[in-house]
Every structure is written in structure tokens, then in C-alpha cells.
Scaffold this active site. Structure first.
Site, PDB file in Angstrom:
ATOM      1  CB  SER A 105      37.790  34.533  35.008  1.00  0.00           C
ATOM      2  OG  SER A 105      37.606  36.080  35.233  1.00  0.00           O
ATOM      3  CG  ASP A 163      38.434  29.784  36.307  1.00  0.00           C
ATOM      4  OD1 ASP A 163      38.446  28.572  36.248  1.00  0.00           O
ATOM      5  OD2 ASP A 163      37.629  30.267  37.314  1.00  0.00           O
ATOM      6  CG  HIS A 164      35.690  28.477  33.156  1.00  0.00           C
ATOM      7  ND1 HIS A 164      35.044  27.171  32.793  1.00  0.00           N
ATOM      8  CD2 HIS A 164      35.452  28.578  34.559  1.00  0.00           C
ATOM      9  CE1 HIS A 164      34.639  26.777  34.064  1.00  0.00           C
ATOM     10  NE2 HIS A 164      34.901  27.449  35.085  1.00  0.00           N
ATOM     11  CB  SER A 187      32.740  28.966  47.206  1.00  0.00           C
ATOM     12  OG  SER A 187      34.102  29.666  46.458  1.00  0.00           O
ATOM     13  CG  ASN A 230      39.182  25.731  40.268  1.00  0.00           C
ATOM     14  OD1 ASN A 230      40.144  25.707  40.316  1.00  0.00           O
ATOM     15  ND2 ASN A 230      38.711  25.978  39.005  1.00  0.00           N
ATOM     16  CG  ASP A 259      35.767  33.179  41.600  1.00  0.00           C
ATOM     17  OD1 ASP A 259      35.988  34.511  42.396  1.00  0.00           O
ATOM     18  OD2 ASP A 259      35.323  33.323  40.514  1.00  0.00           O
TER      19      ASP A 259
HETATM   20 ZN   LIG Z   1      34.836  26.833  37.160  1.00  0.00          ZN
END
Ligand SMILES: [Zn+2]
Length: 326
Positions: free
Chosen positions: A57, A94-95, A226, A266, A268
């Protein structure tokens, strides 16, 4: 220092996703924040023969610095090769908030970027995404965009409620932007507190099915996936941590998605929880320990164990490439 990702031994996600959709698995995208996490991700994927997206990120880039991240990713590739594995490794933003950030990370050696225009209206999202795609493709860097809004909070990304992706919009969005993959909102969410205990988290798999119907074979991405394993939540609390009871996305909900057009999932939060549980346990049970390798090493092994389990139980990406010999 600027790098082209190819000189770092990295790959973009194009062939990764093609193979994943053809062979019905999903590529794991694990976020990393330091060397231990990078090694845990790479070793887990090399040992299982799974392709991998090292996901970073803007916050993680700032934390590790622009000088360190590209060489850490290169070290990951070298580590996988030294272990005897040929898995492709992507370094993905990411983002990404805007074109400036995308330009910055492409110069850093990123092979793939996300432009998150999901908070804009449809037309503006198309405009912002298209500009990023045109720029990134000059460098053969692949681009992920997002349609719909995920609830939850993670780093700088925050939203109060879900806005499910409208399947009627996906074809126009993909055609007008030229994007390589698309993150959709079907009920996953960011952070550790996805759902209240006792609730029964369900993904809107009917939306996924409609999207796949509109875009056959196109790589779909799921964020916020997650599982928030209870064993980590309990261990963190047992050893003095403060964590509200929370549950994530059950593996069973994701397994079906991984077999379908979902090419990237994803994870995280789970890495953060595994890391924290490992460190807290050492601090609580061995208070005399002050060698960082003795607690960061435990955290690394805890994360690695978790990633391997996830690859085998959810992603189905095991043995897609040559696994490292043990
Ligand atoms: Zn995201």
C-alpha cells in the site's frame, strides 16, 4: 534510483491471471510491511509452487521507503529461485489513490498497480482509471480498478457501507478503461472487524456469477478477504492484546469464488494478526528475550504457516509452478 520491474525479475499479472482462470484457482495477493513478512510470503509460495503478488500500500511504501521496497521485492524473487522454484512474482500497488502515485511506484519497479476510483461516480471512475491504464501500459504494467465500494477500514481506505457492484456496469467500464482486472464488491470488507460474532457472513455470489456472465474469462479481484482466524484473535487477547471480537470471510465462502473467474484474492489483516499473535506470545512467555530474531522469527514462521494453509485450502494455487524442494 528508478527501476524497471523486469530488471528486478518481477512479472506483471497478465499471464498469471490467464493461467489462474484457465486452471480454476486464484493468485494470492498478500500485503507486506517488512522483511519478515516478505520472506514469509515468498517462502510459503515457493514451497507450494504458487504464483504470488507481493502487495504494497502507499502506507507500506512510506514505511519501508522507496529505496527499500524494490530491492526487497527483487530479494524475494532471488530467494524463490535459490529455493529452486520458478514462481512468478508481481509487485503490486494496493489502492493507488491517483495517477501521481502510480507514476511514482512504476519508477520504483512496481509491475502492477491498482487505481481505486471506487469513491467517484461511474463516469469519473472511468476517466481516472483510463488515464492510469494509458500511462501504465506504456511500461507493460498491469492495472486493476474497482467498481462498487467495500465497507471497512484499512490504511487510508475507509467506507461505512457496502455498495455492491452493479453487474450492468461492468462491460462498459472494462471496455472504456482498458483495465486488466476488476475488483468488485460482493460482501467482503476491509480490516479485522468485518462482521459481528454470531453473524453468518455470506458473499453475494449471485453478483459474481452475473459479472462473470458479462465478462467471461476476465480476471476478477476480491479485496478484504481475510478470515480473521479465531485462534489468532484469542492468542492476541490471551497475551494482553486488545481486540474486539470479530470474524472475517469463512474459507468455505471463498473456495467457490477461487474456482470461478476470481483470479486474485487479497489478504492483509490475517498476516497482521498472525504476526502480532506470534510476537505477543514470545513477549508474554519469554519476558527475558530481547534478541529481535527470536520474536520476529516466530512471527515470520506463524505468517508462513498461515499463508501455506490458505494457499492449500482456499486459493487452490498449489503446484501451479515448480515448488521448491524441501
Ligand atoms: Zn482493498
Amino acid at each position: 534510483m528508478t527501476y524497471n520491474y523486469k530488471e528486478l525479475g518481477l512479472s506483471n499479472t497478465r499471464e498469471m491471471f490467464e493461467k489462474a482462470n484457465k486452471e480454476h484457482y486464484a493468485v494470492p495477493a498478500f500485503n507486506f510491511n517488512n522483511m519478515e513478512q516478505m520472506l514469509a510470503i515468498i517462502e510459503a509460495c515457493a514451497e507450494t509452487g504458487s504464483p504470488v503478488i507481493l502487495q504494497c500500500s502507499m502506507g507500506a511504501l512510506k514505511y519501508m521507503t522507496k529505496e527499500v521496497v524494490p530491492l526487497l521485492a527483487k530479494a524475494g524473487v532471488d530467494r524463490a529461485r535459490a529455493m529452486g522454484s520458478d514462481i512468478p512474482v508481481a509487485l503490486h500497488l494496493d489502492h493507488g489513490p491517483n495517477l501521481e502515485a502510480v507514476k511514482e511506484v512504476i519508477d520504483c519497479g512496481f509491475s502492477s498497480v491498482m487505481i481505486d476510483g471506487s469513491h467517484y461516480d461511474f463516469e469519473k471512475n472511468i476517466e481516472v482509471t483510463k488515464a492510469v491504464v494509458e500511462y501504465a501500459h506504456n511500461y507493460d504494467v498491469t492495472v486493476e480498478a474497482e467498481l462498487g465500494v467495500l465497507a471497512g477500514i484499512e490504511d487510508d481506505v475507509e467506507a461505512e457501507h457496502h455498495i455492491y457492484t452493479d453487474p450492468e456496469e461492468v462491460i462498459e467500464f472494462v471496455e472504456k478503461t482498458g483495465v486488466d482486472s476488476l475488483a468488485i464488491a460482493i460482501g467482503t470488507s476491509h480490516g479485522a472487524h468485518k462482521f459481528k460474532p454470531g453473524s453468518n457472513p455470506k458473499l453475494e455470489l449471485s453478483i459474481l456469477a452475473k459479472v462473470e456472465d458479462k465478462l467471461p474469462g476476465f480476471p476478477i479481484v476480491l479485496h478484504g478477504s481475510s478470515a480473521v482466524p479465531a485462534e489468532y484473535v484469542e492468542k492476541i487477547k490471551k497475551y494482553g492484546g486488545e481486540l474486539k471480537d470479530a470474524i472475517g470471510i469463512p474459507d468455505s465462502e471463498l473456495q467457490g469464488a477461487a474456482k470461478s473467474g476470481v483470479a486474485k484474492i487479497n489478504v492483509d489483516t490475517d498476516g497482521r494478526l498472525a504476526f502480532t499473535a506470534g510476537v505477543r506470545e514470545v513477549f508474554a512467555t519469554k519476558p527475558a528475550e530481547f534478541d529481535p530474531r527470536k520474536y520476529l522469527g516466530v512471527a515470520k514462521e506463524e505468517m508462513k504457516k498461515y499463508y501455506i494453509l490458505k494457499i492449500k485450502n482456499v486459493f487452490g494455487s498449489e503446484n501451479a509452478y515448480t515448488a521448491a524442494k524441501k
